[in-house]
Structures are given as C-alpha cells and as structure tokens.
Design a protein around this motif. Sequence first.
Motif, mmCIF file in Angstrom:
data_model
loop_
_atom_site.group_PDB
_atom_site.id
_atom_site.type_symbol
_atom_site.label_atom_id
_atom_site.label_comp_id
_atom_site.label_asym_id
_atom_site.label_seq_id
_atom_site.Cartn_x
_atom_site.Cartn_y
_atom_site.Cartn_z
ATOM 1 N N GLN A 244 0.753 -1.215 -0.155
ATOM 2 C CA GLN A 244 -0.001 0.101 -0.008
ATOM 3 C C GLN A 244 0.998 1.068 -0.074
ATOM 4 O O GLN A 244 0.512 2.230 -0.671
ATOM 5 C CB GLN A 244 -1.017 -0.104 1.335
ATOM 6 N N GLU A 246 3.921 1.426 -1.260
ATOM 7 C CA GLU A 246 4.519 1.322 -2.539
ATOM 8 C C GLU A 246 3.724 2.002 -3.545
ATOM 9 O O GLU A 246 4.218 2.724 -4.322
ATOM 10 C CB GLU A 246 5.194 -0.048 -2.747
ATOM 11 N N ALA A 247 2.370 1.466 -3.615
ATOM 12 C CA ALA A 247 1.379 1.884 -4.493
ATOM 13 C C ALA A 247 1.119 3.294 -4.401
ATOM 14 O O ALA A 247 1.118 3.905 -5.480
ATOM 15 C CB ALA A 247 0.070 0.957 -4.381
ATOM 16 N N ALA A 248 1.327 3.703 -3.353
ATOM 17 C CA ALA A 248 1.078 5.398 -3.042
ATOM 18 C C ALA A 248 2.262 6.079 -3.701
ATOM 19 O O ALA A 248 2.082 7.147 -4.162
ATOM 20 C CB ALA A 248 0.765 5.592 -1.289
ATOM 21 N N GLU A 249 3.330 5.726 -3.331
ATOM 22 C CA GLU A 249 4.486 6.107 -3.753
ATOM 23 C C GLU A 249 4.852 6.319 -5.219
ATOM 24 O O GLU A 249 4.963 7.176 -5.775
ATOM 25 C CB GLU A 249 5.770 5.621 -3.141
ATOM 26 N N ALA A 250 4.397 5.080 -5.766
ATOM 27 C CA ALA A 250 4.550 5.026 -7.223
ATOM 28 C C ALA A 250 3.639 5.811 -7.842
ATOM 29 O O ALA A 250 3.856 6.221 -9.002
ATOM 30 C CB ALA A 250 4.177 3.264 -7.505
ATOM 31 N N LEU A 251 2.408 6.223 -7.370
ATOM 32 C CA LEU A 251 1.490 7.021 -8.098
ATOM 33 C C LEU A 251 1.852 8.614 -7.840
ATOM 34 O O LEU A 251 1.143 9.613 -8.463
ATOM 35 C CB LEU A 251 0.069 6.828 -7.383
ATOM 36 N N GLY A 252 3.060 8.953 -7.372
ATOM 37 C CA GLY A 252 3.586 10.156 -7.070
ATOM 38 C C GLY A 252 2.840 10.944 -5.995
ATOM 39 O O GLY A 252 3.097 12.355 -5.594
ATOM 40 N N LEU A 253 2.081 10.273 -5.016
ATOM 41 C CA LEU A 253 1.667 10.934 -3.999
ATOM 42 C C LEU A 253 2.739 11.196 -2.989
ATOM 43 O O LEU A 253 3.572 10.583 -2.516
ATOM 44 C CB LEU A 253 0.732 10.074 -3.032
ATOM 45 N N ARG B 91 7.806 9.729 -10.974
ATOM 46 C CA ARG B 91 6.868 8.922 -10.442
ATOM 47 C C ARG B 91 5.495 9.202 -11.183
ATOM 48 O O ARG B 91 4.751 8.198 -11.437
ATOM 49 C CB ARG B 91 6.597 8.904 -8.862
ATOM 50 N N PHE B 98 1.902 -3.714 -9.950
ATOM 51 C CA PHE B 98 2.625 -4.661 -8.869
ATOM 52 C C PHE B 98 2.066 -6.067 -9.117
ATOM 53 O O PHE B 98 0.994 -6.417 -9.468
ATOM 54 C CB PHE B 98 2.324 -4.151 -7.512
#
Lengths: 350, 257
Positions: A244, A246-253, B91, B98
Amino acid sequence: MAAIGWLRIHLFSSALNSILTILIVAVLAWVLPGIFSWLIWDAVWGPQQPAACEAARGEGACWSVVWAKIRFMMFGTYPFGEQWRSGATIFVLTGLIVVSAIRWFWNRWLIAIWMVGIALSFWLMGGGLGLTPVKAEQWGGLPVTLILAIFGIGFAFPLGILLALGRRSQLPVIQAFSVIYIEAIRGVPLITVLFMASVMFALFMPEGMRIEQLLRAQIAIVLFIAAYMAEAVRGGLQAVPRGQYEAAEALGLSYWRAMGLIILPQALKISIPPIVNIFISVFKDTSLVVIIGIYDFAYAVKKSVETDIAWRNYIVEAFLFSILIYWIYCFAMSKYSQWLEGQLARGERR
Amino acid sequence: MSASATAPSSAFEAHAIRITDLDKWYGDFHVLKHINLTVAKGERIVVCGPSGSGKSTLIRCVNRLEMHQKGTIVVNGTELTDNLKNIDQVRSNVGMVFQHFNLFPHLTVLDNCTLAPIWVRKQPKAQAEQLAMQYLERVRIADQAHKYPGQLSGGQQQRVAIARALCMTPSIMLFDEPTSALDPEMVKEVLDTMIMLAREGMTMLCVTHEMGFARAVADRVIFMDQGEIVEENTPDAFFDAPKNERSRQFLSQILDR
C-alpha cells in the motif's frame, strides 16, 4: 417446541451441564430477588425527606438522595443561579461527541465544529460577553469531567497520530523524539503527571503568568493519552501491507497525502478497538484530577452527600448514580465502536 | 545497446530510460551489478530471469521504490537522485503495476483511479472521473467502477491496477510480474490488456516469464541472473536459440513445467 429444543442443546446437553444449570439458577433465584427489591421495589423514590429513607433503611435504597442532591452532583460548586449554563455545557459537549461520531462530518468541517464547541463550552462555563464571569475554581461536576475527557481525547488523537508517524519516521531526530516521548510518558502513572503539571508549570512560568489549574490538568491529560494513542495507531500502521505504501509512492503521492488518503484510513480502522479502549479508560481516569483539587463529577457526587448530615448515610446510592452516568457514556462509546467497525468493513470484505 | 556513459541529462532526451553503470547493494549483498540499459521511447522490453536475479529490484529502481548506490538512472531526462522533486516528477510520469495489485481496499474502483489525478495532477473531480471511466472502459471493467477491490477477482483487480496507473497518463509503464499472482484462467485477460497497451505504443518495461506475451510484443528480452544482465536478444532468438548457457538452463526449467 423450539424453546425446549434450545434448552436441551444449550443448558441440558449432559449430566454435568444440567447440574451446573440447576446450580446457577438456584444461586440466581437466591440472590437476585434481594438485589432487585433493594434496588427497585423497596427503594424510596422521588423527592422525599431523609426520614422516609431512614424508615426504609436496610430494606431499600434511598434514591431520594439523587433528587435532593442532583444539582450539586452535576454542577458542584458552580454558582446556583447560573447552573443552567453548566447544564447547557453538558448538552454542547455531549452533542460534540455525537457529531464527531457521524462519518458525514469527517472532513474539514469537524475542525470548525470543534472550535465552535470549545468556544461555546468555555463561554458558557466561564462567562463574559453578557454572561456573569465564573472563575474556573468554581467549576465542577459533570461539565468538568466532560471537558477533561472530550478535549483530552480530541487533542490527544491528532497528537498521537503524529507521534505514531514520528516513531516510524526515516528522520532520526523525529524518530528519537517520538520514541523517548512515548516511552517516558508510558512509564509513569497519570497521577504523577497530574502532580507534575500542577506543580511544575507554576515553577517554570514567569511571574504573573498563571495558568488555571484546570488547564494544567487538561494539558497533562492530553500529553498522557497521546502516548498511548500513538502506540495504538502504530499497531494499525504496521498492519497495513507494504504494498500500500509502495502503490501510493508509485503514483507520486507526497508523504502526507499518502498517509492521509491511503495509509491512515486503513491503519485507524484496524486500530479502532484499542483506540476506543483508551477513550473509555480516559473518560473514567479523569476522576484522578481530584488529587490536584479539581471538582470533577465523581468528587462532586461524593462531596454532595458528605457535606450534608441528613444525607450522609446514603453515599452508596449516590455512588451508584454516578456509576450509572459513567456507564452510559462508556457503554455508548463501546457500542459505537462495534457499529463503526461493521460499517467500515462493509463492501470491502475480501 | 547504447550505453552512452557520460551524456549529461538535457532537456532533449531521446531515451525514455537510461541506466548507466548501476550498482545496488542490500547490506553486503550485491543485488545489481554494473547494469547498463537504455530504453527508447515506445520500446517494449521484457525482463526475465530466475528468482533472486535482481529483475524486480531493477525496475523498482526506475521509479525509486528502491535506491541505488552507484551509477545513474535518467527517466525522461530527469535523473533520479535524493532530490524529492525529481522523484515525484518521475513517479507521476511512470506507471507501475505490481504482482499483488496493491489496490487501495478502502476505496472503490473509481476512487482508486481518480485519487492520484485529483491529488497529484490537481484535476477537477468530474474530469478525473470521466478520464477514469474511459480507462476502465478500455480495460473492460467499467461496469465494476463502484465496487470495492475486495469484491473483484484477481484478474479484474489487476486490470483495475493497470487502469489506475494509466489515469496518470504516464509515458512509461513498469510491470512487476503482473500475472504471477493470478489463477491460470485469469492470466490471459491481463496479458490481453497489456498487449493492447503495447500496440498503442506505450513504453513498457515488464518483468514476466510469459513467453507468449514476450513473443507477441517485446522488442527485446533481457535475461538477468545473479544481479547481472546475462543476455539481451530479440524474443524469437532468445526463446529459440539462446546465446548464453545460463539462459539455456533457465529456459529449459520454465519450459519443463
């Protein structure tokens, strides 16, 4: 027929089970009538004189003590003619809890509502702007308990979240501060924190700058609960899967967006049981402020009968009444948390 | 392969991703060894290799979910360093899918897709929702927009994850074993979606062992073992006549299954 089937399955499934059932029913039949007749049937109800209670002594409870002393119990030494203001404060604060419990208000409005609630409570209690000023030393009873508990919880909650995030922070200074704070506060009893607040603030504050005793107690309670809250929230944070984050980081948040929108909503949901557990214990622990001379609800109830020779024999009934009031608030919180868990789990069940 | 080692990052950048002399350690463990890799715009690259070969770590370096210790990674002309601004910029232009979907369980499918456009791109809600519905339509799951992720099958969740990444209109998509957590019957729907994306010209870097996918869309296959790029080849040449002994061994293992 269904009832008999139920009885057979649940109460008489084996010889041992049957014996236990009969035994327990016998004990209850022996004890309960006495309790109920003392509490209800043989009790003295309504606004009666102490003599009526004297007559029923040993047979029934004297609930008339509540009728006679209700205003002192609820409002303590608050000026008699102004006590409607104390009563109104109870409504404002109780209303504040109810509004805070409604999910529809969980947005920026809640902060505004709280500011209004705080201002309204202190205006009603303290006076000014058209109301006769009443010094904080004269405040007492249920409003004081509600102020300490509700504002204690309300301020400790965000502070606890920050401490929990701080404890998991990558920045060593922030992490160290959070850890030291949490461990230091959790290592001492609330009573000593209250004492310290009462004495220390006076030592450190410059001459002429005096903080009200009530405010000191309030700050002490906020600082104290925040440490416990932090640990409850940290438990939730740790239970949110790494993916969770990582997904938030990957979206640029950004960090705060990721926390506010993704991680905390999930973490707090997981932490509801321990958080409400803290709320409930805080609500009752506020009664410790009596040791630094603050007249909370429990103390007002005790004083109300102790100071009157005619009623001083009925302290048990007075305490039972205060227990009932505490229980209503705490039970409501408990039920609410169960309901909320169900609500938040809805739809997203895996 | 064009490892232009010293080219400064400039406003004009012909490559989508340029990785130069990359090294990464986990403590003492040398997980990536001297990696050089350049991905042109619109290129589709499949990365494969045995588990522990560093292939996931490599693509996770591209959006800095992992930090590298040596070498440079330039994405769309922006070099990845400790500069948070650069990281955020990269990013928001690089979508990631994933292995375990990582959808946000407390938000509906639609909210999963609109969250980043609204909060990162500052799009108005209505516009973000319109765009999200468009992408959900493309991955053929628009009818589930108001459900929560937990109510969908694995394949559906992975397609939502693809749509969520696409909603940021990225120029590069990273796929980290997107089908390996799926039940076999759901693999095809996800691969079909990825093939569709590839046909539209998206730059893609995929860690996957799906040979059919690699043959259908990949421009190059990169084979990694023990933190190194061992072989780089066209898909047909790689699968039919691998040059390297380790590649041969690996292929014989995955083909035996």
